[in-house]
Design a protein around this motif. Structure first.
Motif, mmCIF file in Angstrom:
data_model
loop_
_atom_site.group_PDB
_atom_site.id
_atom_site.type_symbol
_atom_site.label_atom_id
_atom_site.label_comp_id
_atom_site.label_asym_id
_atom_site.label_seq_id
_atom_site.Cartn_x
_atom_site.Cartn_y
_atom_site.Cartn_z
ATOM 1 N N GLN A 155 -23.009 46.312 8.088
ATOM 2 C CA GLN A 155 -22.169 45.622 8.118
ATOM 3 C C GLN A 155 -21.505 47.137 8.850
ATOM 4 O OE1 GLN A 155 -21.525 44.145 4.072
ATOM 5 N NE2 GLN A 155 -20.526 46.049 3.206
ATOM 6 N N ARG A 156 -21.038 47.607 8.447
ATOM 7 C CA ARG A 156 -20.728 48.812 9.555
ATOM 8 C C ARG A 156 -21.340 48.936 10.864
ATOM 9 N NH1 ARG A 156 -21.955 53.232 4.455
ATOM 10 N NH2 ARG A 156 -20.610 52.409 3.304
ATOM 11 N N LEU A 157 -22.308 48.344 11.018
ATOM 12 C CA LEU A 157 -22.689 48.422 12.345
ATOM 13 C C LEU A 157 -21.905 47.581 12.724
ATOM 14 C CD1 LEU A 157 -24.559 49.406 14.712
ATOM 15 C CD2 LEU A 157 -26.417 47.667 13.853
ATOM 16 N N ILE A 158 -22.124 46.486 13.326
ATOM 17 C CA ILE A 158 -21.544 44.960 13.564
ATOM 18 C C ILE A 158 -19.826 45.191 12.957
ATOM 19 C CG2 ILE A 158 -20.858 42.359 12.444
ATOM 20 C CD1 ILE A 158 -23.061 42.529 11.257
ATOM 21 N N GLY A 159 -19.404 46.429 11.929
ATOM 22 C CA GLY A 159 -17.467 46.069 12.150
ATOM 23 C C GLY A 159 -17.439 47.212 13.015
ATOM 24 N N ARG A 160 -18.156 48.478 13.711
ATOM 25 C CA ARG A 160 -17.687 49.033 14.711
ATOM 26 C C ARG A 160 -17.553 48.495 15.937
ATOM 27 N NH1 ARG A 160 -21.272 52.500 11.837
ATOM 28 N NH2 ARG A 160 -23.158 52.053 12.766
ATOM 29 N N SER A 161 -18.805 47.326 15.704
ATOM 30 C CA SER A 161 -19.617 47.299 17.385
ATOM 31 C C SER A 161 -18.216 45.917 17.909
ATOM 32 C CB SER A 161 -20.639 46.317 17.360
ATOM 33 O OG SER A 161 -21.638 47.035 16.989
ATOM 34 N N LEU A 162 -17.588 45.323 16.377
ATOM 35 C CA LEU A 162 -16.598 44.060 17.690
ATOM 36 C C LEU A 162 -15.568 44.720 17.336
ATOM 37 C CD1 LEU A 162 -17.501 41.317 17.813
ATOM 38 C CD2 LEU A 162 -18.646 42.289 16.481
ATOM 39 N N ARG A 163 -15.115 46.047 16.615
ATOM 40 C CA ARG A 163 -14.058 46.961 16.862
ATOM 41 C C ARG A 163 -14.502 47.366 18.513
ATOM 42 N NH1 ARG A 163 -14.588 48.327 11.616
ATOM 43 N NH2 ARG A 163 -15.527 50.552 11.968
ATOM 44 N N ALA A 164 -14.735 47.760 18.334
ATOM 45 C CA ALA A 164 -15.320 48.235 20.781
ATOM 46 C C ALA A 164 -14.738 46.915 21.281
ATOM 47 C CB ALA A 164 -16.653 48.084 20.547
ATOM 48 N N ALA A 165 -14.186 45.785 20.574
ATOM 49 C CA ALA A 165 -13.778 44.416 22.039
ATOM 50 C C ALA A 165 -12.626 44.059 21.564
ATOM 51 C CB ALA A 165 -14.760 43.314 21.208
ATOM 52 N N VAL A 166 -12.149 44.582 20.200
ATOM 53 C CA VAL A 166 -10.785 44.283 20.825
ATOM 54 C C VAL A 166 -10.234 45.654 20.474
ATOM 55 C CG1 VAL A 166 -8.967 42.988 18.609
ATOM 56 C CG2 VAL A 166 -11.814 41.929 19.041
ATOM 57 N N ASP A 167 -8.749 44.978 21.033
ATOM 58 C CA ASP A 167 -7.369 46.099 21.002
ATOM 59 C C ASP A 167 -6.318 45.733 19.492
ATOM 60 O OD1 ASP A 167 -4.839 47.737 21.143
ATOM 61 O OD2 ASP A 167 -4.697 46.687 23.390
ATOM 62 N N LEU A 168 -6.678 46.026 19.010
ATOM 63 C CA LEU A 168 -6.457 45.711 17.645
ATOM 64 C C LEU A 168 -5.060 46.587 17.783
ATOM 65 C CD1 LEU A 168 -9.154 47.709 15.140
ATOM 66 C CD2 LEU A 168 -8.468 44.790 15.413
ATOM 67 N N GLY A 169 -3.660 46.836 18.657
ATOM 68 C CA GLY A 169 -3.306 47.112 18.429
ATOM 69 C C GLY A 169 -2.077 45.725 18.916
ATOM 70 N N LYS A 170 -2.698 45.262 19.353
ATOM 71 C CA LYS A 170 -2.357 44.086 19.867
ATOM 72 C C LYS A 170 -2.158 42.466 18.770
ATOM 73 C CE LYS A 170 -3.325 44.262 24.862
ATOM 74 N NZ LYS A 170 -4.223 43.654 26.209
ATOM 75 N N ILE A 171 -2.688 42.431 17.995
ATOM 76 C CA ILE A 171 -2.826 41.822 16.994
ATOM 77 C C ILE A 171 -1.886 41.863 16.162
ATOM 78 C CG2 ILE A 171 -4.961 41.218 17.371
ATOM 79 C CD1 ILE A 171 -5.905 41.978 14.940
ATOM 80 N N GLY A 172 -0.907 42.618 15.790
ATOM 81 C CA GLY A 172 0.062 43.562 14.707
ATOM 82 C C GLY A 172 -1.168 43.690 13.251
ATOM 83 N N ASP A 173 -0.251 43.367 12.352
ATOM 84 C CA ASP A 173 -1.159 43.260 11.056
ATOM 85 C C ASP A 173 -1.309 42.356 10.383
ATOM 86 O OD1 ASP A 173 0.698 45.824 11.152
ATOM 87 O OD2 ASP A 173 2.479 45.677 9.791
ATOM 88 N N ARG A 174 -2.710 42.397 11.026
ATOM 89 C CA ARG A 174 -3.564 41.104 10.371
ATOM 90 C C ARG A 174 -4.792 41.852 10.372
ATOM 91 N NH1 ARG A 174 -0.190 38.401 14.719
ATOM 92 N NH2 ARG A 174 0.344 36.603 13.380
#
Length: 246
Positions: free
Chosen positions: A90-109
């Motif tokens: 699950q840590r691998l999945i999280g790291r992999s998907l975080r590389a796909a998204v600009d988390l700064g654009k989704i607000g406090d979510r």
């Protein structure tokens, strides 16, 4: 000869079924051979305390149904905590998907990725990443439709594939029978920009020569290119709503 008659550089049949769980903001049933994983994405309107003011967050959980395997595997909740293997995946999945998204654009979510294995026949972690990336696109499209300030937060598509050395030969997309006999077991996570997010290669019953690693890298690149094409086909115009530069 491989157990299912495939060539060494041949993927198992792949199917991506979007909207498998319609109550989730994004969901996908991914089938790679006999491996089947339900991937869902939930959008939660808050972030962990340590993340406040720094943009959104993405995290993942992974589990197997008790009879996803040949013999019954006890539910991890009965043990009181996830097994070490599940935590690592699950840590691998999280790291992999975080590389796909600009988390700064989704607000406090927070984007919650849940991957539940219905049937395991090798490559559950790589199937989870590939299917979750599709579910993530649908969840982000759902979010952009409800919040006009969120614009194209997806940076890349992400997909993953397993490779290995079995009987001295490098092969792509190992089923369980091959994985259990592999001298070297490897997993590759890539973006559609051709960059590696993570490379895992382990000598299970042997060592890995530099030339063999290069062969595995080439096999992985060919495999993920096929997966990206299938992801794009499954998502269609949905991808243009969320992908930067689309």
């Amino acid at each position: 000869m491989r157990p299912d008659g495939r060539e060494n550089a041949e993927m198992r049949p792949v199917r991506l079924q979007r909207g498998f769980l319609p109550k989730a903001e994004g969901s996908c049933l991914v089938e790679i051979g006999r491996t089947r994983v339900v991937c869902t994405v939930t959008v939660e309107d808050r972030v962990p305390g340590w993340r406040r003011g720094q943009g959104g967050w993405l995290t993942a959980e992974y589990a197997m149904l008790p009879r996803a395997t040949e013999d019954r595997t006890p539910r991890e909740v009965s043990r009181g905590r996830p097994a070490g293997r599940s935590q690592e995946i699950q840590r691998l999945i999280g790291r992999s998907l975080r590389a796909a998204v600009d988390l700064g654009k989704i607000g406090d979510r927070t984007l919650w990725i849940d991957c539940d294995v219905l049937e395991a026949d090798g490559g559950t972690r790589t199937a989870s990443i590939t299917g979750a990336a599709v579910a993530l696109c649908d969840a982000l499209a759902w979010l952009t439709e409800r919040d006009a300030s969120v614009k194209r937060p997806l940076e890349h598509l992400v997909a993953a594939v397993s490779c290995g050395i079995v009987g001295g030969a490098p092969i792509l997309d190992l089923c369980y029978a091959e994985d259990s006999q592999a001298g070297v077991d490897a997993n590759f996570v890539m973006t559609d920009a051709g960059e590696f997010v993570e490379v895992q290669a382990t000598g299970e019953a042997g060592t890995l020569k530099p030339a063999q690693l290069q062969e595995l890298l080439s096999l992985a690149e060919g495999g993920v290119r096929q997966l990206f094409a299938l992801q794009r086909e499954a998502l269609g115009s949905q991808l243009t709503k969320v992908l930067r530069g689309a």
